[in-house]
Scaffold this active site. Structure first.
Site, PDB file in Angstrom:
ATOM      1  CE  LYS A 239     -51.476 -37.224   6.115  1.00 27.05           C
ATOM      2  NZ  LYS A 239     -51.210 -36.866   4.729  1.00 27.05           N
TER       3      LYS A 239
ATOM      4  CD  GLU B 209     -46.367 -41.222   3.978  1.00 24.09           C
ATOM      5  OE1 GLU B 209     -47.370 -41.902   4.243  1.00 24.09           O
ATOM      6  OE2 GLU B 209     -46.238 -40.048   4.349  1.00 24.09           O
TER       7      GLU B 209
ATOM      8  CG  ASN C  97     -50.391 -39.268   9.574  1.00 29.09           C
ATOM      9  OD1 ASN C  97     -50.859 -38.636  10.523  1.00 29.09           O
ATOM     10  ND2 ASN C  97     -49.493 -38.757   8.744  1.00 29.09           N
TER      11      ASN C  97
ATOM     12  CD  GLU D  11     -49.128 -34.008   5.165  1.00 28.67           C
ATOM     13  OE1 GLU D  11     -49.451 -34.252   6.336  1.00 28.67           O
ATOM     14  OE2 GLU D  11     -49.666 -34.566   4.185  1.00 28.67           O
TER      15      GLU D  11
ATOM     16  CG  HIS E  35     -45.836 -36.904   7.101  1.00 29.78           C
ATOM     17  ND1 HIS E  35     -46.254 -35.977   6.169  1.00 29.78           N
ATOM     18  CD2 HIS E  35     -46.566 -38.024   6.877  1.00 29.78           C
ATOM     19  CE1 HIS E  35     -47.210 -36.524   5.431  1.00 29.78           C
ATOM     20  NE2 HIS E  35     -47.414 -37.758   5.834  1.00 29.78           N
TER      21      HIS E  35
ATOM     22  N   GLY F  32     -52.437 -37.704  -0.596  1.00 24.48           N
ATOM     23  CA  GLY F  32     -53.680 -36.949  -0.657  1.00 24.48           C
ATOM     24  C   GLY F  32     -54.121 -36.612  -2.067  1.00 24.48           C
TER      25      GLY F  32
ATOM     26  CB  SER G 243     -53.362 -42.105  -2.977  1.00 18.81           C
ATOM     27  OG  SER G 243     -53.374 -40.682  -2.973  1.00 18.81           O
TER      28      SER G 243
HETATM   29  P1  13P Z   1     -53.048 -40.215   2.021  1.00 18.07           P
HETATM   30  O1  13P Z   1     -53.293 -41.673   2.335  1.00 18.07           O
HETATM   31  O2  13P Z   1     -54.199 -39.331   2.387  1.00 18.07           O
HETATM   32  O3  13P Z   1     -52.537 -40.025   0.642  1.00 18.07           O
HETATM   33  O4  13P Z   1     -51.861 -39.737   3.029  1.00 18.07           O
HETATM   34  C1  13P Z   1     -50.698 -40.475   3.081  1.00 18.07           C
HETATM   35  C2  13P Z   1     -49.881 -39.955   4.203  1.00 18.07           C
HETATM   36  O5  13P Z   1     -49.370 -38.860   4.156  1.00 18.07           O
HETATM   37  C3  13P Z   1     -49.743 -40.820   5.398  1.00 18.07           C
HETATM   38  O6  13P Z   1     -48.762 -40.345   6.260  1.00 18.07           O
END
Ligand code: 13P
Length: 242
Positions: free
Chosen positions: A10, A158, A8, A93, A91, A164, A203
């Site tokens: 982002k 997740e 992803n 976010e 997601h 992150g 992560s």
């Molecule tokens: P990270 O791997 O940066 O923690 O992000 C995970 C994520 O949100 C994937 O959709």
């Protein structure tokens, strides 16, 4: 079950850097299924860079309607037209920043499947929900609310606190939650629910991928930050697929 390693990207990359990242992944194809989900404006360039390779391309979101007056939104059919075969939905976010409810995510799943896309539906609890012991109730409600009876896709667990943060969930936490999700999927979909891949995200890095991908009921990974570095993403894919 063949594992799926999905990146992803982002809100990162330019057209040029996205095409270069895709080209680097093409060189290192491995034994698992691989998917990259660039920003919508990079889809066409990334699909072109990966044409003829087994690395698949997906979107990061779509609208719940097939077309119409929705300024700034993207229809599932548009993602498909740009070369996507998958789409990430719900997601955390988007649930947080765009106030997406389970009902909204469910409508998006139906729209995506209607356009021939395979959805990856994200679920996961906050740090507070986990410390209060509500993580299974939260994830269970997200599954029930977000997945229509026709669901034919992948679930990504997740935990929000692991995204992150550099702090992945522990093996024990991942194992317990994936077992819970499996039970819920079987309850919702019967035998079909026993076959659905459940990804872990939060992560995932080259140094923890081997142990995370070896856990029972982990069908792959949804990778954020590490998917922006070709060598790291390929190392994670090697941990999954040989
Ligand atoms: P990270 O791997 O940066 O923690 O992000 C995970 C994520 O949100 C994937 O959709």
């Amino acid at each position: 079950m063949r594992q799926l390693i999905a990146g992803n990207w982002k809100m990162n990359t330019t057209t040029a850097s996205a095409a270069a990242l895709a080209a680097a992944l093409r060189e290192g194809v491995v034994g698992c299924d691989m998917l990259v989900c660039p920003p919508a404006t990079q889809l066409v360039a990334v699909a072109a860079a990966l044409a003829g390779s087994p690395v698949m391309v997906g979107g990061q979101d779509c609208h719940g309607s097939p077309c119409g007056a929705h300024t700034g939104d993207i229809a599932a059919s548009m993602l498909a037209d740009a070369g996507a075969t998958w789409v990430i939905l719900g997601h955390s976010e988007r649930r947080a920043e765009h106030h997406e409810t389970d009902a909204v995510v469910r409508a998006k799943v139906l729209a995506a499947q209607g356009a021939g896309l395979r959805p990856i539906v994200c679920v996961g609890e906050s740090a507070a929900e986990r410390s209060e012991g509500h993580h299974e109730a939260v994830v269970g409600a997200q599954l029930v609310g977000s997945l229509p009876s026709s669901f034919d896709g992948v679930v990504a667990y997740e935990p929000i606190w692991a995204i992150g943060s550099g702090r992945s969930a522990t093996a024990a936490d991942v194992e317990a939650m994936h077992a819970f999700i499996r039970t819920e999927l079987v309850q919702l979909f019967g035998a079909r629910g026993g076959e659905m891949r459940v990804l872990y995200g939060g992560s995932v890095k080259p140094d923890n991928a081997v142990s995370l991908m070896a856990l029972p009921d982990v069908g792959g990974a949804l990778v954020g930050g590490a998917s922006l570095v070709a060598a790291d993403f390929l190392a994670i894919a090697r941990a999954a697929g040989g």
